[in-house]
Structures are given as C-alpha cells and as structure tokens.
Design a protein around this motif. Structure first.
Motif, short mmCIF file in Angstrom:
data_model
loop_
_atom_site.label_atom_id
_atom_site.label_comp_id
_atom_site.label_asym_id
_atom_site.label_seq_id
_atom_site.Cartn_x
_atom_site.Cartn_y
_atom_site.Cartn_z
N PHE A 294 0.86 -1.19 0.00
CA PHE A 294 0.00 0.00 0.00
C PHE A 294 0.90 1.24 0.00
CE2 PHE A 294 -3.61 -2.50 0.32
CZ PHE A 294 -3.57 -3.37 1.40
N LYS B 121 -1.90 5.99 -2.97
CA LYS B 121 -2.88 6.38 -1.95
C LYS B 121 -2.55 7.76 -1.41
CE LYS B 121 -0.46 4.37 2.03
NZ LYS B 121 -0.36 3.26 2.99
N HIS B 122 -3.44 8.39 -0.62
CA HIS B 122 -4.82 8.01 -0.33
C HIS B 122 -5.68 8.96 -1.16
CE1 HIS B 122 -2.37 7.14 3.27
NE2 HIS B 122 -3.18 6.15 3.49
N ASP C 8 -9.74 2.34 1.84
CA ASP C 8 -8.87 2.25 3.00
C ASP C 8 -9.60 1.42 4.06
OD1 ASP C 8 -6.58 4.68 4.44
OD2 ASP C 8 -6.86 2.55 4.84
#
Ligand code: GLC
Length: 729
Positions: free
Chosen positions: A130, A183-184, A262
């Motif tokens: 991630f 991300k995010h 998330d």
C-alpha cells in the motif's frame, strides 16, 4: 492465464464467489492468534474467510505458503489469495521515512529503494504494497506528513512515480517485484485543522493544480491499485465520491486497475452521514467504483443481496471482479501462487541493502545551520547526548515488518569511527514529557522526575568533559504516522531543558533532530552551532548520520516541506499567492498581508539545505525571451563548486505566471536536478521549459496555459535566485 480463460472462470463463479473476491479481511483471520495485526481474529464468518479475495497485514514465507496451500485447496475454483502489506519505507531493511526520502530530491535513489523493498517483501510472500502515499501535505499538525514526500506537487510526482516503477518493475510476473497502490486518493493531506480523517474543503483548481498532480503522474506508470481516502472531499466521502472516482480517476486519468478502499472506509460512510447502513454504504461504494472493500464487512454482508435484488447489476459486479482477477493474473498467481516465496531464509538484510539504505540516509539529511563550520567533526572529544543518542527506534510507525534490533544507532556508528577514550554517550533525559500521548497510548515513566535528574547529571558531566556535544533530540517515532495529529510541534520540554542545561557547559553544540514532521526550532536554533534534520532514518540511521558528521559525505538534503516559525502559521507552503497587498521582502508589514507577530514565510523554506562546500550559480539565462505554445525555452546556469569539499546540489527551477485569469503562486517548482561536483569543478545545468509546464486550471475551468509574462528562477531553494523573464505569446 489468457483473457478468454479469465472470462470463462468469471462466468463459472457463483455470485457469492464473485462478491467475496471484492472482500479483503485482516491477516489475523488466517493466523492462530492476532499477534500480527493486533486485530482480534474471529471477526468474519467462515465462508468469508474461505472465499475472500485478499488479505492484509501478515508476512513470512513459511506462514503465507501454508495459508495459501490451505486456501487454494478449499476454494471452489482454487483462485489464489492475494497478500497485501504496508511496505512503506522498508520490509526488512528499513529506509528513511518517505518525508526523508523526499528530502533527497533524488528519484533514482528512491526507485532503487522501492526495488529493494519489493524484493524483500516478495521473498516473504507479499504480492502488493500500500505505497506510494502520494498525498500532498502543507500542514505539520497532520502526523501522516511523515509518510508523504512533502508539500510540492512536482517533487511528490517524481517520488510517487519512482516508487511505482521501483515496486512494479517492467513485468509484475517477475517475482522480485510487487504491485503498487497509489494512496490516499484524494487530498487526504488537506485535512481541515490538520486533524486526521477530517473533511477537506478544496476549490477545484487547488485540487487539480496541487493535490491531484502526484496521483495522476503516478497513475501514468500503471500502478495495480489506487486506494480511496478516509476523508470527505467538499462534503462527499472519497470512498463514495463519483466525481473523484469515475470522472477524474477512471475517465480523465484513465486508471484501469483495482480501486481499494482504505481500512473500514466503506463502512465509515455511515459515520460521515453519507450512508444509511452497511447495505447503503456497499451500494454507494460500488456505484463510485470501489472494487475491494478493506475490512469494513459491508461487501461481505450486503453486496450479494444488492446484486440479487438488482440494485447492483451483474455487469457492475463482473467488471469489478474481473479487475481483481486481472491483478492476480498480472502477478502470475494462477501459474504460481507461491511466487517469490523464499522457503529457506526468507528475505535477509544484506551488505548491499544496508549500503543502499546508508547512502539514502546520508542523502536525506538536511543541514540547516553550520555556524563557523562546526561540521564536519574533527578529531576531538565528543559527547553524544539525548534520547536519540543510542536509540534503536529510528524507524517510523509504518515500518512494522522491520526489526529495530537491526538498526545502527548514532552511538554504535560513532564507536566504529572514534577511539573509545574520545567519545561518551548519555541519554540525558526521557524521550517525552511525563504522560505524553502517542499513537501507542500515554507514555508514563515511573519515577520520572528522579530518572530525569539522574540522566541530566550524567549528561552534564559528559558535556563538561567533551570538546563538542552532539545533541540527539526530536519527536518520538510514535508521534507521527496515522492518528497522530498535534497542535504543538515543539520538541518536548524535557529535551529543550536538557539542551539549555548542556549549553551552559560552554561547548560547541551540534543538534540532530529526529522527526516525522516539521517542528518549531527557533530556540533549538539559537542554542545550536550546527543543526541537522535526520527525519526517521531507519536501519542504517547511525551510519548515514556518521558519514555526514565526519565529512565522509557532504550533506545534500533539501527540505521537502516548510519548517515554520510557529504552528500558528500552519498550513504553510512556499507556493503561496501574492494577495492584493503582498508584504515587501523584509519590508514594513503595515496594511499588507502579514502578521503583527510573525514572518509570513517559513523559518526554513521548502528546497533549503546547506552543504559543507559552497556553490556559485553563474550567469543564469534563458535561451529566448518569448515562446509560442509550440516552442520551448532553455533555462540554464553554470554551477561551480567554490569550496574545498566534494558536494551535491539540487538545482531548482521555479516559474511564476505573473498575470492570468486566476491568481497564481508567487513561484512554483517546475523541475529540479541533483548534481555532484568536485572542488573547483563546474557544470552547466539546463532545463527545457515547454507550454505544458505553464498550464493550470483557468477561470474558464480548463487545463490550459495563457499568454503573458512569466518569471523564472534557477536556484538553490524556494527563496533565492534572481528572476529572469519571458513571455508566452
Ligand atoms: C490504514 C492506512 C492506510 C493503510 C491501510 C492498511 O488505516 O490509512 O495507509 O495502507 O490502513 O494498513
């Protein structure tokens, strides 16, 4: 597996099987205990565990192989499970935190670091990370600024693309690489008041010109995933935000990969007041195009019913499931579900990975002050004092798969360089003031007063003995990262008191600051002869720092984020607007946009950093004074090392659009190049300016450039240089 076979597989799957491919559950559900993720197991039903498409938060070659064997055997179509993990700045060999990597201004180094992380994680059975966190952040109160590469869209774009390239390589079937996740998405770093998870209110032009840029650039490198953010954007939670997810991400950016929420963000749309219940949240997330629901339970509890009742079409479900199956296929999991797993040792830290980490640490350090050339250190007696002097906790709260025991502390590195009789060490004080809150709860030390007076007495003795004191101070590693917003960004009182007491010994003081965010350093600056930001440097922190302190390497880091005079200035960024009453440089502030009690700008600005040598920027020039939208202009400068040490310098190109249909910043980074020069050497550095670099979100809501006057600086920080001029015609 080829496209036809994948589609045949999809058509043969039951609706339940399809739905569960979109469900991600904590790795602890596959573990005998929850020691890995800290999440109590038994949160999901057996059918979910049996059919979930992916899991997160666990690693380990033997462990994951065993889980995969069991899972594939039990799955009706033997579809492999995907293992995902937050490999944010290191798996076994932990690099500097991303804010420190941003300070290197060296995308190539960051790409190499991502390659190394992918190799180590893949050997431990991990398929996807991630990372990169591409959030732009202008607010030191927000603890996750540590995971970003700072406040500038161009620097963040270069770093995020470098990380995607490093993690993924050219072919994801190559088991030395893992899938990346940008991300995010989106604008998580713009949380109101710097408070994590808070709403973000952004005009479309600010969203597009600043906050979306790094995501869009990184997506050009085809990351396997994008992750939705917790925050709402202009009142609509990102995870249910069709404008962000459909219009911008899918249509404009052309993202074809997997959109994952998330942790729990689908279900949190209920708390936001955007969804009635889990079923409504699942519907809104699907309608926004969220493919995988990370750990909220909404898809596993409600999506099959939504499909069976027609609220979600089978086509919409199939499209989402096919994206997940495609990702598994890109990873080669159908052919080899155990890709990369090193069944012998699993990943090990090697000299090569340590050297890469050590070089990255050295390149990340930002020298802010060096009065009377206090640094580099010479052969004297040194006292290393402070809670970071011999502290192995130099990795961030987002490096949990790394092991602190592998960290080289400052003191350990010093012992490799100096004779025992010429150095001393003392913690000097506790890391924090008593009962300080951290992300891991309140820090309480028994006999805190007594402990600190003992440590202080010992430290004062060491300082009186030494010729020079190296103070190792800063913010605890558990005070940055997720859920660590703070309204105070000073170093703890107990550390400042220590510094003041040590100053009384009358010796030279070099202060090293370990931190995951900008801090208020006014007093520290006054009390220090040299001051250097070390971020959270990771496994090779001590070695990288010692290489700089001894002069083996000249400091070359540049600030990726503004360091304010006071938290009252936050959010703070160099690329601010001029306003109708700009404050003259160092001029009077009356009736101008300024404060009665503080400067407008930063104590230390974006792009700033010192070296042990000096560089002269000679004859900055433009190849022309006007250009059409099909031409280019070359901006160049001769950079000469006029000092007596080799050093690296980051040459920065800034541009200002002076008059336009919507106000534009006083200057914006447009490009940068880091070069290394021997003493006396010089090099011409040039940048090509083209029309595309001049585009912005105009008053007509279009991404275009506008004719007119532009100013250009080729310089060494966001605050220096002489302005050159050209016109776009
Ligand atoms: C966390 C973080 C995100 C991380 C995810 C999985 O809440 O917001 O950055 O990747 O959960 O651990």
């Amino acid at each position: 597996m080829d496209k036809k076979a994948l589609e045949a597989l999809l058509n043969d799957m039951s609706t339940e099987e399809k739905v569960m491919q979109l469900v991600q559950i904590p790795g602890s559900e596959y573990e005998a205990s929850a020691e890995i993720t800290g999440i109590e197991r038994g949160q999901v039903k057996d059918n979910v565990k049996k059919l979930a498409g992916s899991t997160l938060g666990i690693w380990g070659s033997k462990r994951l192989r065993k889980i995969q064997e069991q899972y594939i055997k039990e799955h009706p179509h033997h579809i492999p499970l995907m293992f995902m993990l937050d490999v944010i700045h290191g798996h076994k060999t932990v690099l500097p935190c991303p804010l420190g990597q941003g300070a290197t201004f060296d995308p190539d180094a960051v790409k190499k670091g991502a390659e190394m992380q992918a190799q180590e994680a893949s050997a431990d059975g991990v398929h996807a990370t991630f990372s990169p966190m591409a959030d732009l952040c202008r607010d030191a109160r927000w603890g996750r600024i540590m995971e970003s590469t700072g406040e500038d869209k161009i620097l963040n774009s270069r770093m995020a693309t470098a990380m995607v390239e490093g993690y993924q390589g050219d072919d994801l079937k190559d088991s030395d690489h893992i899938a990346a996740c940008v991300k995010h998405y989106a604008a998580y770093g713009a949380a109101e008041a710097g408070r994590d998870y808070n709403n973000t209110e952004l005009s479309e032009h600010t969203l597009r010109e600043h906050y979306l840029r790094a995501y869009s650039e990184a997506i050009k490198k085809d990351p396997s995933m994008v992750m939705t953010s917790f925050n709402s954007v202009n009142g609509i939670p990102a995870t249910g935000n069709k404008f962000l997810m459909k219009k911008i991400l899918r249509e404009e950016f052309g993202f074809k990969g997997v959109l994952i929420s998330d942790w729990g963000a689908v279900g949190e749309m209920i708390n936001h007041g955007f969804a009635e219940d889990q079923r409504d949240a699942a519907l809104k997330a699907m309608q926004a195009g969220v493919d995988i629901d990370m750990c909220s339970g909404c898809y596993s509890s409600s999506l099959e019913d939504l499909v069976n009742t027609g609220a979600v079409s089978m086509q919409m479900l199939d499209e989402a499931v096919l994206r997940v199956l495609n990702m598994k296929n890109d990873l080669g999991l159908f052919e080899d579900p155990y890709r990369g797993i090193d069944m012998d040792a699993g990943p090990v830290i090697t000299d090569e990975s340590r050297n890469l980490a050590r070089e990255t640490v050295a390149a990340s350090l930002v020298l802010l002050e060096n009065k009377d050339k206090t640094l580099p250190l010479r052969k004297e007696k040194y006292a290393f004092i402070g809670p970071y002097a011999d502290n192995k906790k130099l990795q961030s709260s987002w490096a949990f798969s790394g092991d602190d025991k592998n960290t080289v502390t400052v003191w350990e590195a010093a012992k490799e360089v100096y004779e025992p009789e010429s150095i001393k060490v003392s913690a000097g004080c506790t890391m924090l003031d008593q009962d300080t809150m951290t992300a891991r709860g309140k820090r309480h030390v028994d006999n805190w007063e007594e402990e600190n007076s003992k440590l202080m007495a010992e430290a004062i003795k060491a300082a009186e003995w030494a010729d020079t004191v190296i103070m190792c101070l800063g913010e605890d590693f558990a005070q940055s990262g997720e859920a660590t917003s703070k309204v105070s960004i000073e170093i703890p009182n107990v550390q400042l008191n220590l510094l003041k007491e040590i100053k009384k010994a009358g010796k030279k003081i070099v202060t090293l600051i370990f931190t995951g965010r900008p801090l208020e350093l006014n007093e520290v600056r006054e009390l220090s002869d040299a001051l250097m930001i070390c971020w959270l440097p990771g496994t090779e922190g001590g070695h990288g720092i010692m290489d700089i302190l001894t002069g083996k390497v000249s400091p070359s880091g540049r600030l990726p984020v503004s360091f304010p005079y006071t938290v009252g200035q936050e959010p703070l960024h160099y690329d601010m607007y001029p306003t109708g009453r700009p404050r003259p440089e160092n001029g009077p502030s009356a009736f101008t946009s300024s404060y009665l009690d503080c400067e407008n700008g930063a104590l230390y600005p974006f792009g700033y950093g010192l070296s042990y040598t000096s560089f002269e920027f000679i004859n900055p020039k433009l190849s022309a004074q006007k250009m059409s939208d099909t031409e280019t202009i070359t901006a160049s400068v001769i950079v000469r090392n006029i000092g007596d040490m080799k050093g690296s310098v980051t040459v920065q190109l800034y541009i200002r659009d002076v008059t336009s249909s919507r106000v534009r910043p006083i200057r914006e980074l447009a490009d940068f190049k880091k070069i290394s020069l021997d003493p006396g050497a010089e090099e011409e550095v040039s940048f090509v300016i083209n029309e595309e670099m001049l585009r912005f979100w105009t008053a007509e809501e279009k991404w275009e450039s506008e004719a007119g006057k532009f100013l250009v600086w080729i310089c060494n920080s966001s605050r220096d240089g002489q302005a050159l001029e050209f016109r776009l015609i």
